[in-house]
Design a protein around this motif. Structure first.
Motif, PDB file in Angstrom:
ATOM      1  N   THR A   1       2.721   6.131  -2.898  1.00  0.00           N
ATOM      2  CA  THR A   1       3.867   6.927  -3.339  1.00  0.00           C
ATOM      3  C   THR A   1       3.915   7.003  -4.866  1.00  0.00           C
ATOM      4  O   THR A   1       4.112   8.077  -5.438  1.00  0.00           O
ATOM      5  CB  THR A   1       5.183   6.341  -2.795  1.00  0.00           C
ATOM      6  OG1 THR A   1       5.108   6.313  -1.375  1.00  0.00           O
ATOM      7  CG2 THR A   1       6.380   7.157  -3.239  1.00  0.00           C
ATOM      8  N   ASP A   2       3.710   5.861  -5.532  1.00  0.00           N
ATOM      9  CA  ASP A   2       3.722   5.829  -6.991  1.00  0.00           C
ATOM     10  C   ASP A   2       2.598   6.682  -7.578  1.00  0.00           C
ATOM     11  O   ASP A   2       2.787   7.367  -8.580  1.00  0.00           O
ATOM     12  CB  ASP A   2       3.612   4.396  -7.501  1.00  0.00           C
ATOM     13  CG  ASP A   2       4.866   3.563  -7.212  1.00  0.00           C
ATOM     14  OD1 ASP A   2       5.892   4.159  -6.791  1.00  0.00           O
ATOM     15  OD2 ASP A   2       4.791   2.339  -7.382  1.00  0.00           O
TER      16      ASP A   2
ATOM     17  N   LYS B   1       1.182   9.304  -6.183  1.00  0.00           N
ATOM     18  CA  LYS B   1       1.543  10.714  -5.972  1.00  0.00           C
ATOM     19  C   LYS B   1       2.529  11.169  -7.036  1.00  0.00           C
ATOM     20  O   LYS B   1       2.389  12.247  -7.621  1.00  0.00           O
ATOM     21  CB  LYS B   1       2.150  10.919  -4.589  1.00  0.00           C
ATOM     22  CG  LYS B   1       1.151  10.982  -3.482  1.00  0.00           C
ATOM     23  CD  LYS B   1       1.859  11.258  -2.163  1.00  0.00           C
ATOM     24  CE  LYS B   1       0.893  11.240  -1.014  1.00  0.00           C
ATOM     25  NZ  LYS B   1       1.582  11.444   0.264  1.00  0.00           N
ATOM     26  N   SER B   2       3.541  10.325  -7.325  1.00  0.00           N
ATOM     27  CA  SER B   2       4.553  10.670  -8.320  1.00  0.00           C
ATOM     28  C   SER B   2       3.940  10.789  -9.715  1.00  0.00           C
ATOM     29  O   SER B   2       4.294  11.673 -10.481  1.00  0.00           O
ATOM     30  CB  SER B   2       5.649   9.616  -8.345  1.00  0.00           C
ATOM     31  OG  SER B   2       6.327   9.569  -7.115  1.00  0.00           O
ATOM     32  N   ALA B   3       2.993   9.904 -10.021  1.00  0.00           N
ATOM     33  CA  ALA B   3       2.357   9.910 -11.335  1.00  0.00           C
ATOM     34  C   ALA B   3       1.483  11.148 -11.546  1.00  0.00           C
ATOM     35  O   ALA B   3       1.311  11.608 -12.675  1.00  0.00           O
ATOM     36  CB  ALA B   3       1.534   8.637 -11.529  1.00  0.00           C
ATOM     37  N   SER B   4       0.929  11.682 -10.453  1.00  0.00           N
ATOM     38  CA  SER B   4       0.026  12.829 -10.591  1.00  0.00           C
ATOM     39  C   SER B   4       0.768  14.168 -10.619  1.00  0.00           C
ATOM     40  O   SER B   4       0.185  15.193 -10.868  1.00  0.00           O
ATOM     41  CB  SER B   4      -1.000  12.826  -9.456  1.00  0.00           C
ATOM     42  OG  SER B   4      -0.368  13.075  -8.217  1.00  0.00           O
ATOM     43  N   GLU B   5       2.053  14.142 -10.340  1.00  0.00           N
ATOM     44  CA  GLU B   5       2.825  15.399 -10.310  1.00  0.00           C
ATOM     45  C   GLU B   5       3.366  15.758 -11.670  1.00  0.00           C
ATOM     46  O   GLU B   5       3.459  15.087 -12.576  1.00  0.00           O
ATOM     47  CB  GLU B   5       3.979  15.291  -9.300  1.00  0.00           C
ATOM     48  CG  GLU B   5       3.466  15.158  -7.899  1.00  0.00           C
ATOM     49  CD  GLU B   5       4.588  14.927  -6.876  1.00  0.00           C
ATOM     50  OE1 GLU B   5       5.730  14.637  -7.281  1.00  0.00           O
ATOM     51  OE2 GLU B   5       4.298  15.029  -5.688  1.00  0.00           O
TER      52      GLU B   5
ATOM     53  N   TRP C   1       0.802  -1.217   0.000  1.00  0.00           N
ATOM     54  CA  TRP C   1       0.000   0.000   0.000  1.00  0.00           C
ATOM     55  C   TRP C   1       0.842   1.278   0.000  1.00  0.00           C
ATOM     56  O   TRP C   1       0.571   2.210  -0.762  1.00  0.00           O
ATOM     57  CB  TRP C   1      -0.946  -0.013   1.196  1.00  0.00           C
ATOM     58  CG  TRP C   1      -1.877   1.142   1.195  1.00  0.00           C
ATOM     59  CD1 TRP C   1      -1.802   2.261   1.955  1.00  0.00           C
ATOM     60  CD2 TRP C   1      -3.031   1.304   0.373  1.00  0.00           C
ATOM     61  NE1 TRP C   1      -2.842   3.102   1.661  1.00  0.00           N
ATOM     62  CE2 TRP C   1      -3.610   2.552   0.697  1.00  0.00           C
ATOM     63  CE3 TRP C   1      -3.625   0.517  -0.610  1.00  0.00           C
ATOM     64  CZ2 TRP C   1      -4.746   3.020   0.075  1.00  0.00           C
ATOM     65  CZ3 TRP C   1      -4.772   0.992  -1.232  1.00  0.00           C
ATOM     66  CH2 TRP C   1      -5.317   2.220  -0.890  1.00  0.00           C
ATOM     67  N   ASP C   2       1.876   1.335   0.832  1.00  0.00           N
ATOM     68  CA  ASP C   2       2.695   2.542   0.916  1.00  0.00           C
ATOM     69  C   ASP C   2       3.363   2.860  -0.422  1.00  0.00           C
ATOM     70  O   ASP C   2       3.400   4.013  -0.850  1.00  0.00           O
ATOM     71  CB  ASP C   2       3.752   2.412   2.015  1.00  0.00           C
ATOM     72  CG  ASP C   2       3.119   2.334   3.400  1.00  0.00           C
ATOM     73  OD1 ASP C   2       2.047   2.933   3.596  1.00  0.00           O
ATOM     74  OD2 ASP C   2       3.699   1.684   4.278  1.00  0.00           O
TER      75      ASP C   2
END
Length: 76
Positions: A69-70, A72-76, A64-65
């Motif tokens: 994280t992935d 969040k990175s994809a949406s930036e 899950w963590d």
């Protein structure tokens, strides 16, 4: 909840039954799991070794963590 000596299953804070909304894709599986022959106080779903599934074990099993994280990175 995790307590001293292991997992403790307890009543709700108000000691009343609660209505929990169920999404339609899960309904058939939950109806099958709750169909006769099981005690009311037995876990509905058990872990791979027969134990209760906790938030921590579910989080570890699904990575899950890393997923969060992935995302969040994809949406930036």
């Amino acid at each position: 909840y995790p307590g001293r000596g292991g997992l403790i299953v307890k009543s709700t804070k108000g000691r009343r039954n609660r209505v929990v909304p169920i999404i339609n894709p899960a309904r058939e599986t939950l109806e099958r799991l709750t169909a006769g022959g099981r005690r009311d106080d037995s876990p509905l779903i058990k872990g791979p070794r027969g134990g209760t599934i906790t938030t921590a074990t579910l989080r570890d099993a699904t990575n899950w963590d890393k997923l969060v994280t992935d995302l969040k990175s994809a949406s930036e």
